[in-house]
Design a protein around this motif. Sequence first.
Motif, PDB file in Angstrom:
ATOM      1  N   ASP A   4      18.551  70.557  11.163  1.00 56.04           N
ATOM      2  CA  ASP A   4      19.109  70.358  12.503  1.00 56.04           C
ATOM      3  C   ASP A   4      19.736  68.975  12.652  1.00 56.04           C
ATOM      4  O   ASP A   4      20.695  68.791  13.401  1.00 56.04           O
ATOM      5  N   SER A   5      19.182  67.996  11.933  1.00 53.42           N
ATOM      6  CA  SER A   5      19.672  66.611  12.042  1.00 53.42           C
ATOM      7  C   SER A   5      20.895  66.352  11.185  1.00 53.42           C
ATOM      8  O   SER A   5      21.523  65.304  11.290  1.00 53.42           O
ATOM      9  N   ASP A   6      21.216  67.278  10.294  1.00 56.33           N
ATOM     10  CA  ASP A   6      22.328  67.103   9.358  1.00 56.33           C
ATOM     11  C   ASP A   6      22.080  65.927   8.419  1.00 56.33           C
ATOM     12  O   ASP A   6      23.014  65.252   7.983  1.00 56.33           O
ATOM     13  N   PHE A   7      20.819  65.673   8.104  1.00 51.37           N
ATOM     14  CA  PHE A   7      20.436  64.601   7.182  1.00 51.37           C
ATOM     15  C   PHE A   7      20.749  65.056   5.760  1.00 51.37           C
ATOM     16  O   PHE A   7      20.568  66.220   5.411  1.00 51.37           O
ATOM     17  N   ASP A   8      21.233  64.140   4.937  1.00 49.08           N
ATOM     18  CA  ASP A   8      21.547  64.448   3.543  1.00 49.08           C
ATOM     19  C   ASP A   8      20.267  64.815   2.801  1.00 49.08           C
ATOM     20  O   ASP A   8      19.399  63.966   2.580  1.00 49.08           O
ATOM     21  N   GLU A   9      20.141  66.074   2.409  1.00 49.33           N
ATOM     22  CA  GLU A   9      18.909  66.551   1.784  1.00 49.33           C
ATOM     23  C   GLU A   9      18.641  65.896   0.431  1.00 49.33           C
ATOM     24  O   GLU A   9      17.497  65.889  -0.040  1.00 49.33           O
ATOM     25  N   LYS A  10      19.664  65.313  -0.185  1.00 46.82           N
ATOM     26  CA  LYS A  10      19.470  64.617  -1.463  1.00 46.82           C
ATOM     27  C   LYS A  10      18.696  63.317  -1.277  1.00 46.82           C
ATOM     28  O   LYS A  10      18.234  62.723  -2.251  1.00 46.82           O
ATOM     29  N   ARG A  11      18.566  62.876  -0.021  1.00 47.16           N
ATOM     30  CA  ARG A  11      17.841  61.629   0.258  1.00 47.16           C
ATOM     31  C   ARG A  11      16.443  61.893   0.817  1.00 47.16           C
ATOM     32  O   ARG A  11      15.776  60.971   1.286  1.00 47.16           O
ATOM     33  N   ILE A  12      16.005  63.142   0.756  1.00 51.77           N
ATOM     34  CA  ILE A  12      14.678  63.512   1.255  1.00 51.77           C
ATOM     35  C   ILE A  12      13.730  63.727   0.085  1.00 51.77           C
ATOM     36  O   ILE A  12      14.083  64.339  -0.927  1.00 51.77           O
ATOM     37  N   ILE A  13      12.499  63.214   0.233  1.00 49.34           N
ATOM     38  CA  ILE A  13      11.409  63.513  -0.698  1.00 49.34           C
ATOM     39  C   ILE A  13      10.233  64.005   0.148  1.00 49.34           C
ATOM     40  O   ILE A  13       9.834  63.329   1.110  1.00 49.34           O
ATOM     41  N   ILE A  14       9.713  65.166  -0.195  1.00 54.07           N
ATOM     42  CA  ILE A  14       8.545  65.718   0.507  1.00 54.07           C
ATOM     43  C   ILE A  14       7.322  65.525  -0.382  1.00 54.07           C
ATOM     44  O   ILE A  14       7.334  65.897  -1.561  1.00 54.07           O
ATOM     45  N   SER A  15       6.259  64.937   0.179  1.00 49.52           N
ATOM     46  CA  SER A  15       5.031  64.735  -0.593  1.00 49.52           C
ATOM     47  C   SER A  15       3.822  65.139   0.240  1.00 49.52           C
ATOM     48  O   SER A  15       3.893  65.208   1.471  1.00 49.52           O
ATOM     49  N   SER A  16       2.709  65.398  -0.463  1.00 51.13           N
ATOM     50  CA  SER A  16       1.468  65.713   0.240  1.00 51.13           C
ATOM     51  C   SER A  16       0.298  65.683  -0.743  1.00 51.13           C
ATOM     52  O   SER A  16       0.469  65.928  -1.935  1.00 51.13           O
ATOM     53  N   PHE A  17      -0.881  65.378  -0.196  1.00 53.56           N
ATOM     54  CA  PHE A  17      -2.111  65.545  -0.962  1.00 53.56           C
ATOM     55  C   PHE A  17      -2.493  67.031  -0.998  1.00 53.56           C
ATOM     56  O   PHE A  17      -3.304  67.446  -1.818  1.00 53.56           O
ATOM     57  N   ASN A  18      -1.923  67.812  -0.076  1.00 54.05           N
ATOM     58  CA  ASN A  18      -2.131  69.252  -0.067  1.00 54.05           C
ATOM     59  C   ASN A  18      -1.051  69.886  -0.942  1.00 54.05           C
ATOM     60  O   ASN A  18       0.091  70.057  -0.521  1.00 54.05           O
ATOM     61  N   HIS A  19      -1.412  70.216  -2.162  1.00 55.84           N
ATOM     62  CA  HIS A  19      -0.411  70.696  -3.117  1.00 55.84           C
ATOM     63  C   HIS A  19       0.037  72.123  -2.819  1.00 55.84           C
ATOM     64  O   HIS A  19       1.124  72.536  -3.248  1.00 55.84           O
ATOM     65  N   TYR A  20      -0.753  72.869  -2.047  1.00 55.69           N
ATOM     66  CA  TYR A  20      -0.296  74.171  -1.561  1.00 55.69           C
ATOM     67  C   TYR A  20       0.907  73.969  -0.634  1.00 55.69           C
ATOM     68  O   TYR A  20       1.861  74.752  -0.648  1.00 55.69           O
ATOM     69  N   SER A  21       0.835  72.917   0.164  1.00 55.82           N
ATOM     70  CA  SER A  21       1.922  72.599   1.088  1.00 55.82           C
ATOM     71  C   SER A  21       3.190  72.212   0.321  1.00 55.82           C
ATOM     72  O   SER A  21       4.304  72.608   0.684  1.00 55.82           O
ATOM     73  N   VAL A  22       3.018  71.441  -0.750  1.00 60.66           N
ATOM     74  CA  VAL A  22       4.154  71.055  -1.597  1.00 60.66           C
ATOM     75  C   VAL A  22       4.797  72.305  -2.198  1.00 60.66           C
ATOM     76  O   VAL A  22       6.026  72.472  -2.179  1.00 60.66           O
ATOM     77  N   ALA A  23       3.962  73.200  -2.727  1.00 61.63           N
ATOM     78  CA  ALA A  23       4.464  74.426  -3.344  1.00 61.63           C
ATOM     79  C   ALA A  23       5.206  75.296  -2.327  1.00 61.63           C
ATOM     80  O   ALA A  23       6.271  75.860  -2.618  1.00 61.63           O
ATOM     81  N   LYS A  24       4.663  75.380  -1.129  1.00 64.48           N
ATOM     82  CA  LYS A  24       5.293  76.186  -0.083  1.00 64.48           C
ATOM     83  C   LYS A  24       6.648  75.611   0.301  1.00 64.48           C
ATOM     84  O   LYS A  24       7.638  76.339   0.437  1.00 64.48           O
ATOM     85  N   PHE A  25       6.703  74.289   0.454  1.00 62.02           N
ATOM     86  CA  PHE A  25       7.966  73.664   0.844  1.00 62.02           C
ATOM     87  C   PHE A  25       9.022  73.882  -0.241  1.00 62.02           C
ATOM     88  O   PHE A  25      10.189  74.145   0.062  1.00 62.02           O
ATOM     89  N   LYS A  26       8.617  73.758  -1.501  1.00 63.09           N
ATOM     90  CA  LYS A  26       9.567  73.929  -2.603  1.00 63.09           C
ATOM     91  C   LYS A  26      10.162  75.328  -2.612  1.00 63.09           C
ATOM     92  O   LYS A  26      11.351  75.506  -2.920  1.00 63.09           O
ATOM     93  N   LYS A  27       9.370  76.321  -2.260  1.00 65.70           N
ATOM     94  CA  LYS A  27       9.891  77.696  -2.195  1.00 65.70           C
ATOM     95  C   LYS A  27      10.888  77.845  -1.049  1.00 65.70           C
ATOM     96  O   LYS A  27      11.866  78.590  -1.144  1.00 65.70           O
TER      97      LYS A  27
END
Length: 251
Positions: free
Chosen positions: A132-155
């Motif tokens: 929605d923000s039109d932010f450049d997705e190449k400049r985003i890094i998603i991290s978490s101690f919850n690796h299920y959350s990381v896996a879900k986001f990657k999908k």
Amino acid sequence: MEETLIYAHRGSKGTHPENTLIAFEHAIHLGVDGIELDVHLSKDGHLIVIHDETVDRTTNGTGYIRDLTLTEIKRLDAGSWFSTEYEGEQVPTLSEVLELMKNTTLYLNIEIKADIIPYENIEEKILQAIRDSDFDEKRIIISSFNHYSVAKFKKLAPNIETAILFMEILLDPWEYAKTVGATSLHVYEPVAFTETAHEALKNNFPVRTFTVNNKNHMRALMEQNISAIMTDYPKEALTIRSELKKKETGT
């Protein structure tokens, strides 16, 4: 070798009230390479930029983020606890930070704080806010101690970089990271000095380390070409990196 990048941890946390717009603005002004922040979900489904599960430590209010509405959270003072100079600073939403940063060249590391409270659909909401923000997705890094959350986001968003957060010395963590779709490692500072980190870099896995506030440690990690350091004192880290660059080039 590429130089070590410097990420402002929760903004310039050592000099400003953490995870506030004024802390992020200061970090941008300093010239950091990236900003790290934390995201929770409010009672009414808004993405709230704050570290703890409650507002108790960093505002003048009390209660869990999940039990408060955005309106209630916005009424809180998130600056006075740090210094009266910052009285009236609000707890920001992720959308506000994305708007602040979208016209910069900085990386934004969004830590999904779903390791204690499993917020429903937080991954979808974060992705929607980014788009929605039109932010450049190449400049985003998603991290978490919850690796299920990381896996879900990657999908949900295969093209956005994801990282696993961990604090232990693991065996071949880059191999494990691949199983959850992560392509980088975010490690506790002591791990960054181990063979694990060296081997990860050799295997083309970026290693970013938190939270590096000791000047000697900053220098040592930069000298070993760690991918990035996250620090509460980005100004000091930038100064050290500049000094090392001058020494290397002889200028």
